[in-house]
Motif scaffolding. Structure first.
Motif, PDB file in Angstrom:
ATOM      1  N   VAL A 196       0.851  -1.189   0.000  1.00 42.17           N
ATOM      2  CA  VAL A 196       0.000   0.000   0.000  1.00 42.17           C
ATOM      3  C   VAL A 196       0.884   1.236   0.000  1.00 42.17           C
ATOM      4  O   VAL A 196       1.827   1.336   0.787  1.00 42.17           O
ATOM      5  N   ARG A 197       0.559   2.181  -0.863  1.00 39.66           N
ATOM      6  CA  ARG A 197       1.331   3.426  -0.956  1.00 39.66           C
ATOM      7  C   ARG A 197       0.383   4.580  -1.235  1.00 39.66           C
ATOM      8  O   ARG A 197      -0.742   4.364  -1.678  1.00 39.66           O
ATOM      9  N   GLY A 198       0.840   5.784  -0.979  1.00 44.34           N
ATOM     10  CA  GLY A 198       0.086   6.969  -1.328  1.00 44.34           C
ATOM     11  C   GLY A 198       0.727   7.679  -2.507  1.00 44.34           C
ATOM     12  O   GLY A 198       1.957   7.789  -2.565  1.00 44.34           O
ATOM     13  N   ALA A 199      -0.090   8.142  -3.435  1.00 46.20           N
ATOM     14  CA  ALA A 199       0.443   8.947  -4.527  1.00 46.20           C
ATOM     15  C   ALA A 199       0.879  10.307  -3.980  1.00 46.20           C
ATOM     16  O   ALA A 199       0.296  10.825  -3.029  1.00 46.20           O
ATOM     17  N   GLY A 200       1.911  10.878  -4.550  1.00 44.78           N
ATOM     18  CA  GLY A 200       2.358  12.192  -4.122  1.00 44.78           C
ATOM     19  C   GLY A 200       3.158  12.139  -2.840  1.00 44.78           C
ATOM     20  O   GLY A 200       3.889  11.188  -2.575  1.00 44.78           O
ATOM     21  N   ASP A 201       2.969  13.162  -2.000  1.00 42.75           N
ATOM     22  CA  ASP A 201       3.830  13.365  -0.847  1.00 42.75           C
ATOM     23  C   ASP A 201       3.271  12.845   0.465  1.00 42.75           C
ATOM     24  O   ASP A 201       3.882  13.046   1.522  1.00 42.75           O
ATOM     25  N   HIS A 202       2.090  12.201   0.449  1.00 45.66           N
ATOM     26  CA  HIS A 202       1.469  11.770   1.693  1.00 45.66           C
ATOM     27  C   HIS A 202       0.835  10.392   1.515  1.00 45.66           C
ATOM     28  O   HIS A 202       0.517   9.981   0.397  1.00 45.66           O
ATOM     29  N   HIS A 228       5.438   4.364   3.427  1.00 44.27           N
ATOM     30  CA  HIS A 228       4.897   5.538   4.109  1.00 44.27           C
ATOM     31  C   HIS A 228       5.779   6.755   3.884  1.00 44.27           C
ATOM     32  O   HIS A 228       6.891   6.832   4.406  1.00 44.27           O
ATOM     33  N   ARG A 229       5.240   7.681   3.121  1.00 42.07           N
ATOM     34  CA  ARG A 229       5.863   9.001   2.951  1.00 42.07           C
ATOM     35  C   ARG A 229       4.860  10.057   3.407  1.00 42.07           C
ATOM     36  O   ARG A 229       3.665   9.958   3.126  1.00 42.07           O
ATOM     37  N   GLY A 230       5.308  11.060   4.133  1.00 42.56           N
ATOM     38  CA  GLY A 230       4.441  12.160   4.522  1.00 42.56           C
ATOM     39  C   GLY A 230       3.466  11.779   5.622  1.00 42.56           C
ATOM     40  O   GLY A 230       3.719  10.901   6.441  1.00 42.56           O
ATOM     41  N   ALA A 231       2.318  12.456   5.629  1.00 42.78           N
ATOM     42  CA  ALA A 231       1.372  12.336   6.738  1.00 42.78           C
ATOM     43  C   ALA A 231       0.369  11.213   6.524  1.00 42.78           C
ATOM     44  O   ALA A 231      -0.013  10.892   5.397  1.00 42.78           O
ATOM     45  N   VAL A 232      -0.062  10.638   7.655  1.00 40.82           N
ATOM     46  CA  VAL A 232      -1.221   9.758   7.673  1.00 40.82           C
ATOM     47  C   VAL A 232      -2.056  10.171   8.871  1.00 40.82           C
ATOM     48  O   VAL A 232      -1.521  10.450   9.952  1.00 40.82           O
ATOM     49  N   ALA A 233      -3.373  10.246   8.691  1.00 40.58           N
ATOM     50  CA  ALA A 233      -4.242  10.773   9.740  1.00 40.58           C
ATOM     51  C   ALA A 233      -5.585  10.065   9.707  1.00 40.58           C
ATOM     52  O   ALA A 233      -5.928   9.381   8.737  1.00 40.58           O
ATOM     53  N   GLU A 277      12.067   9.839   6.242  1.00 44.41           N
ATOM     54  CA  GLU A 277      12.100  10.776   7.362  1.00 44.41           C
ATOM     55  C   GLU A 277      10.954  11.788   7.338  1.00 44.41           C
ATOM     56  O   GLU A 277      10.738  12.502   8.321  1.00 44.41           O
ATOM     57  N   THR A 278      10.188  11.872   6.236  1.00 46.07           N
ATOM     58  CA  THR A 278       9.039  12.783   6.201  1.00 46.07           C
ATOM     59  C   THR A 278       7.797  12.174   6.849  1.00 46.07           C
ATOM     60  O   THR A 278       6.804  12.882   7.047  1.00 46.07           O
ATOM     61  N   ALA A 279       7.822  10.906   7.161  1.00 41.84           N
ATOM     62  CA  ALA A 279       6.622  10.224   7.668  1.00 41.84           C
ATOM     63  C   ALA A 279       6.200  10.816   9.011  1.00 41.84           C
ATOM     64  O   ALA A 279       7.026  11.100   9.875  1.00 41.84           O
ATOM     65  N   ARG A 280       4.897  10.972   9.163  1.00 43.67           N
ATOM     66  CA  ARG A 280       4.363  11.397  10.457  1.00 43.67           C
ATOM     67  C   ARG A 280       2.950  10.851  10.629  1.00 43.67           C
ATOM     68  O   ARG A 280       2.196  10.724   9.671  1.00 43.67           O
ATOM     69  N   PHE A 281       2.629  10.543  11.870  1.00 40.66           N
ATOM     70  CA  PHE A 281       1.336  10.010  12.254  1.00 40.66           C
ATOM     71  C   PHE A 281       0.574  11.114  12.984  1.00 40.66           C
ATOM     72  O   PHE A 281       1.054  11.642  13.989  1.00 40.66           O
ATOM     73  N   VAL A 282      -0.611  11.454  12.490  1.00 41.61           N
ATOM     74  CA  VAL A 282      -1.365  12.593  13.001  1.00 41.61           C
ATOM     75  C   VAL A 282      -2.637  12.078  13.679  1.00 41.61           C
ATOM     76  O   VAL A 282      -3.545  11.574  13.007  1.00 41.61           O
ATOM     77  N   PHE A 283      -2.707  12.224  15.002  1.00 41.79           N
ATOM     78  CA  PHE A 283      -3.853  11.742  15.783  1.00 41.79           C
ATOM     79  C   PHE A 283      -4.762  12.932  16.121  1.00 41.79           C
ATOM     80  O   PHE A 283      -4.895  13.330  17.276  1.00 41.79           O
ATOM     81  N   ALA A 284      -5.384  13.485  15.099  1.00 44.80           N
ATOM     82  CA  ALA A 284      -6.031  14.794  15.213  1.00 44.80           C
ATOM     83  C   ALA A 284      -7.522  14.724  15.498  1.00 44.80           C
ATOM     84  O   ALA A 284      -8.236  15.688  15.254  1.00 44.80           O
ATOM     85  N   TYR A 285      -8.015  13.630  16.023  1.00 46.46           N
ATOM     86  CA  TYR A 285      -9.466  13.459  16.180  1.00 46.46           C
ATOM     87  C   TYR A 285     -10.109  14.592  16.969  1.00 46.46           C
ATOM     88  O   TYR A 285     -11.156  15.115  16.604  1.00 46.46           O
ATOM     89  N   ARG A 286      -9.485  14.996  18.060  1.00 49.04           N
ATOM     90  CA  ARG A 286     -10.126  15.999  18.904  1.00 49.04           C
ATOM     91  C   ARG A 286     -10.188  17.358  18.217  1.00 49.04           C
ATOM     92  O   ARG A 286     -11.003  18.208  18.588  1.00 49.04           O
ATOM     93  N   ARG A 287      -9.360  17.576  17.202  1.00 48.48           N
ATOM     94  CA  ARG A 287      -9.430  18.847  16.480  1.00 48.48           C
ATOM     95  C   ARG A 287     -10.739  18.988  15.719  1.00 48.48           C
ATOM     96  O   ARG A 287     -11.167  20.097  15.404  1.00 48.48           O
TER      97      ARG A 287
END
Length: 270
Positions: free
Chosen positions: A59-65, A116-121, A138-148
């Motif tokens: 599984v991959r994402g197109a582009g930067d995320h 995994h490149r970029g953000a996943v949320a 190194e651009t990978a990040r996990f965003v746990f933004a539910y409360r936002r």
């Protein structure tokens, strides 16, 4: 099964040398789960599960995320166009389809590799959390933004995350709307292999190819045992391990593995 090379809402797939590559394919919006996509992915996974030509899912994402998760633009439309009761009915339906996708991913019995490149949320987090191997740069990040959004997790994320990092860390990440960058994600066990950006595609492809050439019965039995272990007592799990060995010794790949070991050569699994 030629039907596994397809395009669906927000994604595309291709099957080559046993590796089914699933590309989340709406890069201009960070590859969200658009309407119709969870149901289509559930069907794709069902078809892949039934096809012996599929030996690994990449599984991959197109582009930067990787994926932004739920389509927030569709949330805004729902707020503008529905009553409270209508909105609850709509989201109850969305959650039912999301549950079916999460269960189909959990039931898929071949290795799942995530590049995994970029953000996943949001709901997109289910993908790396349910994977067997996450290869990231190194651009990978996990965003746990539910409360936002004043929401809570879906897609099994609260269950999968606790299994991946432990209950206390899982609560912290979700309650604080944490953004976990690649080094911390690797330390927590959310990333298995962290590589330079220029090596990401090759590293993910190598990992998928390695699984595709491995003994398939062995991999499926390993996944089955690992998935079931937390819900069993020790004696019951020892019994399950024994039955898996008994099942494996009549697999032709077992004979090939033994012969290769004794002949000091690489095995050639069917």
């Amino acid at each position: 099964m030629s039907g596994l090379g397809r395009e669906g809402p927000g994604f595309a797939t291709a099957l080559d040398a046993g590796v089914l590559t699933l590309t989340l394919n709406r890069p201009e919006a960070r590859n969200p789960f658009v309407p119709g996509m969870p149901a289509a992915l559930r069907d794709l996974l069902g078809d892949a599960q039934a096809d012996p030509a599929v030996r690994c899912l990449l599984v991959r994402g197109a582009g930067d995320h990787l994926s932004a998760g739920g389509d927030v633009a569709s949330f805004a439309r729902s707020l503008a166009e529905t009553t409270d009761a209508e909105r609850q009915a709509e989201f109850r339906g969305r959650m039912a389809v999301g549950k079916a996708l999460a269960l189909a991913l959990a039931a898929f019995d071949r290795p799942v590799v995530v590049r995994h490149r970029g953000a996943v949320a949001g709901a997109g987090l289910m993908v790396p959390l349910a994977a067997d191997l996450v290869v990231a740069d190194e651009t990978a990040r996990f965003v746990f933004a539910y409360r936002r959004l004043a929401l809570s997790p879906d897609g099994g994320v609260s269950w999968l995350l606790a299994r991946a990092v432990g209950a206390r860390q899982a609560r912290r990440l979700m309650l604080t709307a944490a953004v976990v960058e690649a080094p911390e994600a690797q330390r927590l066990g959310l990333i298995d292999l962290l590589v330079p950006a220029e090596e990401l595609d090759a590293a993910a492809a190598r990992a998928a190819a390695d699984f595709a050439t491995a003994p398939q019965g062995s991999l499926r039995r390993i996944k089955r045992l690992a998935d079931a272990a937390p819900g069993r007592d020790y004696a019951a799990h020892l019994d399950a391990e024994g039955e898996a060995i008994v099942e494996g010794v009549v697999d032709p790949d077992f004979a090939e593995g033994v012969a290769a070991f004794l002949e000091k050569r690489p095995p050639r699994f069917a």
